[in-house]
Design an enzyme around this catalytic site. Structure first.
Site, PDB file in Angstrom:
ATOM      1  N   HIS A 132      -1.117   1.728  -8.536  1.00  0.00           N
ATOM      2  CA  HIS A 132      -0.319   1.459  -7.332  1.00  0.00           C
ATOM      3  C   HIS A 132      -0.971   2.093  -6.101  1.00  0.00           C
ATOM      4  O   HIS A 132      -1.179   1.428  -5.083  1.00  0.00           O
ATOM      5  CB  HIS A 132       1.104   2.001  -7.517  1.00  0.00           C
ATOM      6  CG  HIS A 132       1.926   1.983  -6.265  1.00  0.00           C
ATOM      7  ND1 HIS A 132       2.817   0.969  -5.976  1.00  0.00           N
ATOM      8  CD2 HIS A 132       1.988   2.847  -5.212  1.00  0.00           C
ATOM      9  CE1 HIS A 132       3.392   1.209  -4.788  1.00  0.00           C
ATOM     10  NE2 HIS A 132       2.911   2.352  -4.314  1.00  0.00           N
ATOM     11  N   GLU A 133      -1.298   3.365  -6.204  1.00  0.00           N
ATOM     12  CA  GLU A 133      -1.909   4.042  -5.056  1.00  0.00           C
ATOM     13  C   GLU A 133      -3.264   3.423  -4.716  1.00  0.00           C
ATOM     14  O   GLU A 133      -3.640   3.310  -3.546  1.00  0.00           O
ATOM     15  CB  GLU A 133      -2.057   5.542  -5.337  1.00  0.00           C
ATOM     16  CG  GLU A 133      -0.740   6.296  -5.539  1.00  0.00           C
ATOM     17  CD  GLU A 133       0.236   6.141  -4.374  1.00  0.00           C
ATOM     18  OE1 GLU A 133      -0.198   5.858  -3.241  1.00  0.00           O
ATOM     19  OE2 GLU A 133       1.451   6.298  -4.594  1.00  0.00           O
ATOM     20  N   HIS A 147      -3.055   0.524  -2.427  1.00  0.00           N
ATOM     21  CA  HIS A 147      -3.009   0.821  -0.983  1.00  0.00           C
ATOM     22  C   HIS A 147      -4.414   0.848  -0.390  1.00  0.00           C
ATOM     23  O   HIS A 147      -4.646   0.360   0.710  1.00  0.00           O
ATOM     24  CB  HIS A 147      -2.338   2.177  -0.729  1.00  0.00           C
ATOM     25  CG  HIS A 147      -0.861   2.156  -0.952  1.00  0.00           C
ATOM     26  ND1 HIS A 147      -0.044   1.184  -0.419  1.00  0.00           N
ATOM     27  CD2 HIS A 147      -0.047   2.986  -1.639  1.00  0.00           C
ATOM     28  CE1 HIS A 147       1.211   1.427  -0.770  1.00  0.00           C
ATOM     29  NE2 HIS A 147       1.229   2.511  -1.530  1.00  0.00           N
ATOM     30  N   ASP A 173       3.599  -1.224   0.455  1.00  0.00           N
ATOM     31  CA  ASP A 173       4.655  -1.013  -0.543  1.00  0.00           C
ATOM     32  C   ASP A 173       5.684  -2.119  -0.467  1.00  0.00           C
ATOM     33  O   ASP A 173       5.907  -2.722   0.576  1.00  0.00           O
ATOM     34  CB  ASP A 173       5.363   0.325  -0.277  1.00  0.00           C
ATOM     35  CG  ASP A 173       4.555   1.509  -0.764  1.00  0.00           C
ATOM     36  OD1 ASP A 173       4.128   1.484  -1.940  1.00  0.00           O
ATOM     37  OD2 ASP A 173       4.356   2.442   0.023  1.00  0.00           O
ATOM     38  N   THR A 199      -0.684   5.531 -15.331  1.00  0.00           N
ATOM     39  CA  THR A 199      -1.640   4.473 -14.975  1.00  0.00           C
ATOM     40  C   THR A 199      -1.044   3.563 -13.899  1.00  0.00           C
ATOM     41  O   THR A 199      -1.742   3.123 -12.987  1.00  0.00           O
ATOM     42  CB  THR A 199      -2.022   3.642 -16.222  1.00  0.00           C
ATOM     43  OG1 THR A 199      -2.557   4.524 -17.208  1.00  0.00           O
ATOM     44  CG2 THR A 199      -3.064   2.590 -15.880  1.00  0.00           C
TER      45      THR A 199
HETATM   46 ZN   LIG Z   1       3.008   3.120  -2.359  1.00  0.00          ZN
END
Ligand SMILES: [Zn+2]
Length: 207
Positions: free
Chosen positions: A156-157, A160, A166, A151
């Site tokens: 996190h992705e 973006h 990052d 999860t």
């Molecule tokens: Zn990343």
């Protein structure tokens, strides 16, 4: 124990991907040359990709919103999970986390989507990828999603897509520190700074 070592290996793999390494790329590997990627554990092209993906999604979402004629509503970013069936639970949870943390953008699953999730095996691990022309997807790597909290990887992705870069040197309390804090970090929530940044980026859906 070995999380640092695995991280180093993963980072090395991400760097090595630009070189035509023999037999390294599985059949499910994402198209590399025309696309730029930003991974969970690092990529040389990540900064440019973060911006490009966010720009593409923002543009797509804004175009649909303009058609509706409502310029003040929160922007809805639509995604598809049809190519990532194993991760539907994590994706839904990730969207819920972001929707709870922010006010100016809403993630929703649907057919006329702005980006999509896909799953498979890739030596780069999980990443967000775009061609810079309005087409983007989040790739979820099977192995990495077993090593790291799935999860957290998904959220996190998705961060973006919402415009965040990052920050691997950050603590586990930061979502965008990604794989930096190691495999023991299971936090799937953005901190208040990250959530505020997303709200700033999507305020009124305008740039
Ligand atoms: Zn990343």
């Amino acid at each position: 124990m070995s999380s640092r070592r695995m991280l180093s290996i993963a980072v090395f793999a991400a760097v090595a991907v630009a070189v035509p390494v023999a037999a390294a790329a599985p059949s499910t590997a994402a198209p590399a040359p025309a696309h730029s990627v930003s991974g969970y554990v690092g990529s040389p092209q990540e900064a440019a990709n973060n911006k490009a993906f966010y720009d593409a999604v923002m543009k797509s979402a804004q175009a649909k919103r303009a058609k509706l004629g409502n310029k003040t509503a929160a922007v809805t970013v639509v995604y598809s999970t049809s190519r990532a069936p194993s991760f539907r639970t994590q994706i839904a949870r990730s969207a819920q986390i972001w929707n709870n943390a922010t006010n100016n953008v809403t993630l929703a699953e649907g057919s006329n989507y702005d980006f999509y999730y896909r799953e498979g095996n890739d030596s780069r691990g999980s990443f967000a990828s775009t061609d810079g022309h309005g087409s983007g997807y989040i790739f979820l790597d099977y192995r990495q999603n077993q090593q790291y909290n799935s999860t957290r990887v998904t959220a996190h992705e998705t961060g973006h897509v919402l415009g965040l870069p990052d920050h691997y040197s950050g603590p586990c309390s930061e979502l965008m520190s990604g794989g930096g804090p190691g495999t023991s970090c299971t936090n799937p929530y953005p901190n208040s700074t990250e959530a505020s940044r997303v709200d700033q980026l999507w305020v009124n859906g305008l740039n």
